[in-house]
Design an enzyme around this catalytic site. Structure first.
Site, PDB file in Angstrom:
ATOM      1  N   ASP A 186       0.865  -0.978   0.024  1.00  0.00           N
ATOM      2  CA  ASP A 186      -0.017   0.025   0.120  1.00  0.00           C
ATOM      3  C   ASP A 186       0.862   1.352   0.067  1.00  0.00           C
ATOM      4  OD1 ASP A 186      -2.191   1.636   0.306  1.00  0.00           O
ATOM      5  OD2 ASP A 186      -1.699   1.810   2.518  1.00  0.00           O
ATOM      6  N   ASP A 193       0.064   5.357   0.710  1.00  0.00           N
ATOM      7  CA  ASP A 193      -0.082   6.024   1.810  1.00  0.00           C
ATOM      8  C   ASP A 193      -0.098   5.433   3.315  1.00  0.00           C
ATOM      9  OD1 ASP A 193      -0.276   7.837  -0.357  1.00  0.00           O
ATOM     10  OD2 ASP A 193      -2.555   8.230  -0.072  1.00  0.00           O
TER      11      ASP A 193
HETATM   12 MG   LIG Z   1      -2.827   3.301   3.270  1.00  0.00          MG
END
Ligand SMILES: [Mg+2]
Length: 169
Positions: free
Chosen positions: A8, A10
């Protein structure tokens, strides 16, 4: 068959700002990420970013903005990332199987890189990231401050997740 770590974006690779991040000057890579990615790459893992970018569907920014952030990310980690997939959709605008917790981005990468899901990992800071991995049989490691219903394994950051992966889980 190959192995990969799905990442992932952010909150894992760059600092979570609590809102959409699309301006490169606000896109700040977390300290130690380049080193962690280098360790995973040396262990034979493809490195594949899978990120929801619903701000595109909502008209807040464009694919060009996302690509500018990803260029900054690659520059910060010495170009170690093999592929970056993003899901531009949002349920309020259009349905998409790319958007996590659905798994189409991971399935595309699995086909492209001939991955054995059982040898792959996903590192995310939300349960929807973990869920996307589980849909295709990929083990998930949660990172960051979100308690996320007590999900385990849960560690502080990508550095600790890398230790876990390289220790064999
Ligand atoms: Mg995230």
């Amino acid at each position: 068959m190959n192995k990969a770590v799905f990442l992932d974006r952010d909150g894992v690779l760059n600092h979570e700002m609590g809102t959409y991040v699309w301006e490169p000057e606000k896109f700040v890579v977390i300290e130690g990420v380049a080193e962690s990615l280098a360790r995973l790459k040396a262990a034979g893992y493809y490195l594949i970013v899978v990120t929801n970018q619903a701000g595109i569907a909502r008209g807040l920014y464009s694919a060009t903005d996302v690509q500018a952030c990803h260029a900054k990310l690659q520059a910060a980690v010495g170009g170690l990332i093999d592929a970056l997939y993003y899901a531009p959709g949002h349920p309020s605008v259009s349905e998409s199987l790319r958007r996590k917790p659905d798994s189409l981005m991971l399935e595309q990468a699995r086909a492209r890189f001939h991955l054995d899901a059982a040898r792959c990992w996903l590192v995310g800071d939300r349960l929807r990231d973990i869920a996307a991995g589980h849909r295709i049989g990929v083990r998930g490691i949660l990172v960051g401050p979100d308690e996320a219903d007590g999900y385990q394994p849960h560690v502080a950051d990508l550095r600790a997740a890398t230790d876990l992966i390289l220790a064999g889980g």
